[in-house]
Design a protein around this motif. Structure first.
Motif, PDB file in Angstrom:
ATOM      1  N   ALA A  74       0.814  -1.205   0.000  1.00 19.52           N
ATOM      2  CA  ALA A  74       0.000   0.000   0.000  1.00 19.52           C
ATOM      3  C   ALA A  74       0.851   1.259   0.000  1.00 19.52           C
ATOM      4  O   ALA A  74       0.428   2.300  -0.506  1.00 19.52           O
ATOM      5  CB  ALA A  74      -0.947   0.002   1.201  1.00 19.52           C
ATOM      6  N   LYS A  75       2.050   1.187   0.571  1.00 17.28           N
ATOM      7  CA  LYS A  75       2.950   2.332   0.648  1.00 17.28           C
ATOM      8  C   LYS A  75       4.094   2.262  -0.356  1.00 17.28           C
ATOM      9  O   LYS A  75       4.923   3.173  -0.397  1.00 17.28           O
ATOM     10  CB  LYS A  75       3.525   2.456   2.054  1.00 17.28           C
ATOM     11  N   ASN A  76       4.167   1.200  -1.144  1.00 17.65           N
ATOM     12  CA  ASN A  76       5.250   1.000  -2.109  1.00 17.65           C
ATOM     13  C   ASN A  76       6.621   1.024  -1.433  1.00 17.65           C
ATOM     14  O   ASN A  76       7.573   1.631  -1.933  1.00 17.65           O
ATOM     15  CB  ASN A  76       5.205   2.053  -3.213  1.00 17.65           C
ATOM     16  N   THR A  77       6.734   0.356  -0.291  1.00 15.78           N
ATOM     17  CA  THR A  77       7.976   0.346   0.457  1.00 15.78           C
ATOM     18  C   THR A  77       8.427  -1.074   0.771  1.00 15.78           C
ATOM     19  O   THR A  77       7.614  -1.992   0.873  1.00 15.78           O
ATOM     20  CB  THR A  77       7.855   1.119   1.775  1.00 15.78           C
ATOM     21  N   VAL A  78       9.727  -1.231   0.934  1.00 20.42           N
ATOM     22  CA  VAL A  78      10.329  -2.458   1.417  1.00 20.42           C
ATOM     23  C   VAL A  78      11.243  -2.091   2.574  1.00 20.42           C
ATOM     24  O   VAL A  78      11.878  -1.029   2.559  1.00 20.42           O
ATOM     25  CB  VAL A  78      11.089  -3.207   0.300  1.00 20.42           C
ATOM     26  N   THR A  79      11.288  -2.949   3.581  1.00 16.04           N
ATOM     27  CA  THR A  79      12.049  -2.691   4.790  1.00 16.04           C
ATOM     28  C   THR A  79      12.962  -3.871   5.088  1.00 16.04           C
ATOM     29  O   THR A  79      12.550  -5.022   4.980  1.00 16.04           O
ATOM     30  CB  THR A  79      11.109  -2.456   5.978  1.00 16.04           C
TER      31      THR A  79
END
Length: 116
Positions: A74-79
């Protein structure tokens, strides 16, 4: 045009933790496998971890049990959550978006230094 913006690097003590984040733009995020690579001075660039659009993960043996890769579509992020850090983890870490036939996209890299 796709872009990957990395953040979260810096200096941390051995045994400590650090979180790296990568935000993607300009691509349909859910169909891309996201990965982190790292490269230390004088050494080859190696895969650290990757995660598919559906959440399947893979880790290099040296970080298993210490690192966790995750994504928020949903946020277009990878952690990349890094725990129990060792001096050998010191490297430049790169966020990468991978596709079976489209060109890969690379972030600018962020320095992680593990030192007393």
């Amino acid at each position: 045009q796709a872009q990957l913006m990395e953040s979260g690097g810096g200096l941390v003590q051995p045994g400590g933790s650090m979180t790296l984040s990568c935000k993607a733009s300009g691509l349909t995020f859910t169909i891309w496998t996201m990965a982190y690579y790292r490269q230390a001075p004088g050494k080859q660039r190696d895969l650290v971890a990757h995660i598919s659009g559906g959440g399947n993960t893979n880790y290099t043996d040296s970080v298993k049990g210490r690192f966790t890769i995750s994504r928020d579509n949903a946020k277009n992020t990878v952690t990349l959550q890094m725990n129990s850090l060792k001096p050998d983890d010191t490297a430049v870490y790169y966020c990468v978006a991978k596709h079976p036939w489209l060109s890969d996209y690379w972030g600018q890299g962020t320095q992680v230094t593990v030192s007393p």
